[in-house]
Design a protein around this motif. Structure first.
Motif, PDB file in Angstrom:
ATOM      1  N   GLY A   1     -88.158  21.713  45.273  1.00 57.01           N
ATOM      2  CA  GLY A   1     -87.388  22.711  46.015  1.00 57.01           C
ATOM      3  C   GLY A   1     -85.902  22.480  45.868  1.00 57.01           C
ATOM      4  O   GLY A   1     -85.454  21.349  45.628  1.00 57.01           O
ATOM      5  N   SER A   2     -85.143  23.532  45.985  1.00 56.44           N
ATOM      6  CA  SER A   2     -83.690  23.390  45.928  1.00 56.44           C
ATOM      7  C   SER A   2     -83.227  22.490  47.068  1.00 56.44           C
ATOM      8  O   SER A   2     -83.821  22.476  48.152  1.00 56.44           O
ATOM      9  N   LEU A   3     -82.180  21.725  46.807  1.00 52.18           N
ATOM     10  CA  LEU A   3     -81.696  20.758  47.801  1.00 52.18           C
ATOM     11  C   LEU A   3     -80.792  21.477  48.794  1.00 52.18           C
ATOM     12  O   LEU A   3     -79.572  21.450  48.711  1.00 52.18           O
ATOM     13  N   GLN A   4     -81.439  22.134  49.752  1.00 53.25           N
ATOM     14  CA  GLN A   4     -80.754  22.886  50.787  1.00 53.25           C
ATOM     15  C   GLN A   4     -81.297  22.455  52.146  1.00 53.25           C
ATOM     16  O   GLN A   4     -82.417  21.948  52.239  1.00 53.25           O
ATOM     17  N   PRO A   5     -80.523  22.682  53.229  1.00 53.33           N
ATOM     18  CA  PRO A   5     -80.953  22.195  54.542  1.00 53.33           C
ATOM     19  C   PRO A   5     -82.343  22.643  54.960  1.00 53.33           C
ATOM     20  O   PRO A   5     -83.118  21.846  55.514  1.00 53.33           O
ATOM     21  N   TYR A   6     -82.712  23.916  54.705  1.00 52.62           N
ATOM     22  CA  TYR A   6     -83.988  24.400  55.218  1.00 52.62           C
ATOM     23  C   TYR A   6     -85.198  23.812  54.498  1.00 52.62           C
ATOM     24  O   TYR A   6     -86.321  23.936  54.962  1.00 52.62           O
ATOM     25  N   LYS A   7     -84.957  23.128  53.389  1.00 48.70           N
ATOM     26  CA  LYS A   7     -86.055  22.483  52.671  1.00 48.70           C
ATOM     27  C   LYS A   7     -86.489  21.170  53.332  1.00 48.70           C
ATOM     28  O   LYS A   7     -87.595  20.682  53.080  1.00 48.70           O
ATOM     29  N   GLY A   8     -85.611  20.569  54.127  1.00 45.27           N
ATOM     30  CA  GLY A   8     -86.001  19.419  54.948  1.00 45.27           C
ATOM     31  C   GLY A   8     -86.262  18.121  54.209  1.00 45.27           C
ATOM     32  O   GLY A   8     -86.959  17.237  54.729  1.00 45.27           O
TER      33      GLY A   8
ATOM     34  N   PRO B   1     -97.216   1.138  49.218  1.00 42.71           N
ATOM     35  CA  PRO B   1     -96.507   1.207  47.931  1.00 42.71           C
ATOM     36  C   PRO B   1     -96.277   2.656  47.492  1.00 42.71           C
ATOM     37  O   PRO B   1     -96.972   3.192  46.648  1.00 42.71           O
ATOM     38  N   ILE B   2     -95.280   3.284  48.055  1.00 41.23           N
ATOM     39  CA  ILE B   2     -95.037   4.705  47.827  1.00 41.23           C
ATOM     40  C   ILE B   2     -93.888   4.917  46.848  1.00 41.23           C
ATOM     41  O   ILE B   2     -92.934   4.135  46.808  1.00 41.23           O
ATOM     42  N   HIS B   3     -94.001   5.965  46.044  1.00 42.69           N
ATOM     43  CA  HIS B   3     -92.884   6.416  45.214  1.00 42.69           C
ATOM     44  C   HIS B   3     -92.784   7.928  45.355  1.00 42.69           C
ATOM     45  O   HIS B   3     -93.768   8.646  45.195  1.00 42.69           O
ATOM     46  N   CYS B   4     -91.602   8.403  45.685  1.00 40.93           N
ATOM     47  CA  CYS B   4     -91.388   9.822  45.955  1.00 40.93           C
ATOM     48  C   CYS B   4     -90.429  10.415  44.921  1.00 40.93           C
ATOM     49  O   CYS B   4     -89.336   9.886  44.699  1.00 40.93           O
ATOM     50  N   THR B   5     -90.848  11.515  44.303  1.00 38.09           N
ATOM     51  CA  THR B   5     -90.004  12.238  43.357  1.00 38.09           C
ATOM     52  C   THR B   5     -89.659  13.603  43.949  1.00 38.09           C
ATOM     53  O   THR B   5     -90.555  14.356  44.336  1.00 38.09           O
ATOM     54  N   ILE B   6     -88.372  13.894  44.020  1.00 36.20           N
ATOM     55  CA  ILE B   6     -87.899  15.172  44.543  1.00 36.20           C
ATOM     56  C   ILE B   6     -87.296  15.957  43.387  1.00 36.20           C
ATOM     57  O   ILE B   6     -86.304  15.545  42.787  1.00 36.20           O
ATOM     58  N   ILE B   7     -87.911  17.094  43.051  1.00 39.08           N
ATOM     59  CA  ILE B   7     -87.458  17.931  41.941  1.00 39.08           C
ATOM     60  C   ILE B   7     -86.615  19.077  42.483  1.00 39.08           C
ATOM     61  O   ILE B   7     -87.042  19.800  43.384  1.00 39.08           O
ATOM     62  N   GLY B   8     -85.432  19.249  41.926  1.00 44.51           N
ATOM     63  CA  GLY B   8     -84.582  20.356  42.338  1.00 44.51           C
ATOM     64  C   GLY B   8     -83.122  19.947  42.394  1.00 44.51           C
ATOM     65  O   GLY B   8     -82.793  18.767  42.504  1.00 44.51           O
ATOM     66  N   GLY B   9     -82.263  20.922  42.308  1.00 43.65           N
ATOM     67  CA  GLY B   9     -80.832  20.686  42.459  1.00 43.65           C
ATOM     68  C   GLY B   9     -80.287  21.539  43.581  1.00 43.65           C
ATOM     69  O   GLY B   9     -80.954  22.466  44.047  1.00 43.65           O
ATOM     70  N   GLY B  10     -79.077  21.231  44.030  1.00 42.98           N
ATOM     71  CA  GLY B  10     -78.508  22.031  45.106  1.00 42.98           C
ATOM     72  C   GLY B  10     -77.398  21.336  45.847  1.00 42.98           C
ATOM     73  O   GLY B  10     -76.977  20.229  45.496  1.00 42.98           O
ATOM     74  N   GLU B  11     -76.963  21.979  46.905  1.00 42.80           N
ATOM     75  CA  GLU B  11     -75.761  21.553  47.619  1.00 42.80           C
ATOM     76  C   GLU B  11     -75.888  20.207  48.308  1.00 42.80           C
ATOM     77  O   GLU B  11     -74.889  19.540  48.578  1.00 42.80           O
ATOM     78  N   LEU B  12     -77.106  19.763  48.606  1.00 45.20           N
ATOM     79  CA  LEU B  12     -77.286  18.517  49.341  1.00 45.20           C
ATOM     80  C   LEU B  12     -77.521  17.310  48.426  1.00 45.20           C
ATOM     81  O   LEU B  12     -77.887  16.236  48.912  1.00 45.20           O
ATOM     82  N   LYS B  13     -77.312  17.467  47.150  1.00 49.85           N
ATOM     83  CA  LYS B  13     -77.608  16.375  46.222  1.00 49.85           C
ATOM     84  C   LYS B  13     -76.883  15.093  46.610  1.00 49.85           C
ATOM     85  O   LYS B  13     -77.500  14.018  46.713  1.00 49.85           O
ATOM     86  N   ASP B  14     -75.575  15.158  46.813  1.00 50.18           N
ATOM     87  CA  ASP B  14     -74.798  13.956  47.140  1.00 50.18           C
ATOM     88  C   ASP B  14     -75.197  13.392  48.497  1.00 50.18           C
ATOM     89  O   ASP B  14     -75.289  12.163  48.665  1.00 50.18           O
ATOM     90  N   GLU B  15     -75.432  14.277  49.460  1.00 47.88           N
ATOM     91  CA  GLU B  15     -75.815  13.822  50.801  1.00 47.88           C
ATOM     92  C   GLU B  15     -77.166  13.104  50.778  1.00 47.88           C
ATOM     93  O   GLU B  15     -77.340  12.054  51.407  1.00 47.88           O
ATOM     94  N   LEU B  16     -78.120  13.658  50.044  1.00 44.54           N
ATOM     95  CA  LEU B  16     -79.440  13.026  49.970  1.00 44.54           C
ATOM     96  C   LEU B  16     -79.374  11.722  49.181  1.00 44.54           C
ATOM     97  O   LEU B  16     -80.058  10.746  49.525  1.00 44.54           O
ATOM     98  N   ALA B  17     -78.548  11.676  48.145  1.00 48.03           N
ATOM     99  CA  ALA B  17     -78.373  10.442  47.382  1.00 48.03           C
ATOM    100  C   ALA B  17     -77.776   9.347  48.261  1.00 48.03           C
ATOM    101  O   ALA B  17     -78.185   8.171  48.182  1.00 48.03           O
ATOM    102  N   ALA B  18     -76.830   9.730  49.114  1.00 47.18           N
ATOM    103  CA  ALA B  18     -76.223   8.759  50.033  1.00 47.18           C
ATOM    104  C   ALA B  18     -77.245   8.257  51.041  1.00 47.18           C
ATOM    105  O   ALA B  18     -77.253   7.067  51.393  1.00 47.18           O
ATOM    106  N   LEU B  19     -78.114   9.150  51.508  1.00 49.68           N
ATOM    107  CA  LEU B  19     -79.159   8.751  52.452  1.00 49.68           C
ATOM    108  C   LEU B  19     -80.123   7.768  51.795  1.00 49.68           C
ATOM    109  O   LEU B  19     -80.506   6.754  52.400  1.00 49.68           O
ATOM    110  N   ILE B  20     -80.505   8.054  50.563  1.00 50.42           N
ATOM    111  CA  ILE B  20     -81.396   7.152  49.822  1.00 50.42           C
ATOM    112  C   ILE B  20     -80.759   5.770  49.686  1.00 50.42           C
ATOM    113  O   ILE B  20     -81.405   4.731  49.896  1.00 50.42           O
TER     114      ILE B  20
END
Length: 403
Positions: free
Chosen positions: A220-227, A244-263
């Motif tokens: 999903g696009s990296l937008q607030p409503y995608k959660g 032992p979890i691995h999560c892949t998030i596919i998509g680009g968008g406005e929250l890319k930097d914010e989500l990267a910082a959270l990670i």
């Protein structure tokens, strides 16, 4: 449509391709033609014939001047209706006034091209463009209502939908929503036609035996409503529990930097991957390798939310267990404990519990995924649902076009 090509709107591209498979000739009139770093290979089929019209040009000015001279009352009536109908939203008004001159030229081109029906995806400015052209030419139009186009701001929504030959709602939820907003008189005009997928484009999920990692996927696009932030935080909780979890998030968008910082702040660099935008073919290859697909969507303060994400259909047709939030039309696809697990939005604890359920009970998860696949095959088939749309368009074209 609003934009073309637009990677998050693969469902429109699929619909056009299937319409052509049924023998229809498609003319493409996007409000904005844009370039994207990643696009689906099938886009090239339509790029050459997409009408690339600026918002203003000498040709557009001439078309408007000609229309004004020939039909001044009609011209000012439409222009006045646009101002009156959008005055409640400055954003919508500005965009509507920007779109209007271009639509006058579109109307002339469509008459010349012999267009017999206009179909608009989204009840916002694409529907406004269809309405304007209908007012100028009499060509019938229809609208597919998806999500934010009816949930958030609603300038001229009643006018655009009431004047349409028919309305497509992508969910029963949307049909009820529009009916509640505009009244029972419009209900019979609304037809529920789900977006769909072609099962032949996907492979069935195979249990991953190469490692002991539980692979989670989100698209999903990296937008607030995608959660996605709730999914990332949930992964942190699961790592602490030793899963032992691995999560892949596919998509680009406005929250890319914010989500990267959270990670980074949660030290999940080796656990959560922001994979960026991917083509339809790449998604189809990655989905069957996932152990669980998660759609953690939320409702934003403005009311923006999902319709029924096509990515959920894609996951289920691959027989991948799914977890999704209980909003809008999602329960029509993800039926709790039957075709997947439903959780409340913005509830990290419920999300973690749901992931644990899928992780700990693979047999139950597989059973739900199989049920979900069968539901997709019955009700979310691209071919059968596009056939329904084509039938409605054919019916609308039996009405004589008046100028």
């Amino acid at each position: 449509m609003s934009r073309f090509p637009h990677l998050p709107e693969t469902f429109i591209l699929r619909e056009m391709l299937e319409m052509e498979n049924l023998g229809w000739e498609i003319a493409l009139y996007p409000l904005v033609v844009q370039k994207q770093p990643v696009s689906h290979p099938a886009v090239s089929k339509f790029e050459a014939r997409a009408h690339r019209l600026p918002f203003i040009s000498g040709t557009i000015l001439f078309a408007n001047f000609s229309e004004l001279i020939r039909h001044p009352i009609r011209y000012f009536r439409i222009f006045g209706s646009i101002i009156h109908g959008n005055i409640s939203s400055v954003k919508f008004l500005i965009r509507a006034l920007a779109v209007f001159p271009k639509c006058v030229l579109m109307a002339r081109l469509m008459k010349k091209e012999g267009i017999q029906h206009i179909h608009a995806h989204y009840a916002t400015h694409p529907a406004l463009a269809a309405w304007i052209i209908h007012q100028l030419t009499g060509i019938p139009y229809s609208v597919t209502a998806h999500a934010h186009d009816i949930y958030v701001e609603k300038p001229m929504l009643g006018t655009k939908l009431r004047d349409a030959a028919f309305i497509v709602a992508i969910s029963q939820f949307n049909r009820d929503y529009i009916t509640n907003y505009l009244g029972n008189s419009i209900r019979e005009k609304i037809h529920v036609i789900h977006c769909g997928v072609n099962p032949d484009d996907y492979s069935i999920h195979q249990e991953n035996t190469s490692d002991n990692v539980f692979h989670v996927l989100n698209i999903g696009s990296l937008q607030p409503y995608k959660g996605q932030k709730y999914l990332i935080r949930g992964c942190a909780s699961l790592v602490k529990q030793g899963i032992p979890i691995h999560c892949t998030i596919i998509g680009g968008g406005e929250l890319k930097d914010e989500l990267a910082a959270l990670i980074s702040s949660l030290h999940l660099e080796k656990t959560v991957e922001l994979a960026g935008a991917r083509t339809q073919e790449e998604v189809a290859e990655m989905l069957p390798r996932a152990d669980c697909y998660i759609q953690p969507s939320i409702i934003t303060p403005s009311g923006k939310m999902e319709g029924i994400p096509v990515s959920l259909m894609e996951a289920l047709v691959c027989k991948v267990p799914v977890i999704a939030t209980n909003i809008s039309g999602v329960p029509e696809l993800v039926q709790d404990q039957k075709t997947g697990l439903l959780i409340p939005p913005e509830n990290e604890e419920a999300l973690v519990t749901a992931i644990q359920t899928i992780y700990n009970d693979r047999m139950k998860a597989s059973e739900m995924a199989e049920n979900g696949r069968q539901l997709v095959l019955r009700e979310f088939s691209l071919i059968s649902n596009v056939q329904k749309l084509a039938s409605l368009i054919q019916e609308s074209m039996t009405t004589p076009i008046s100028n």
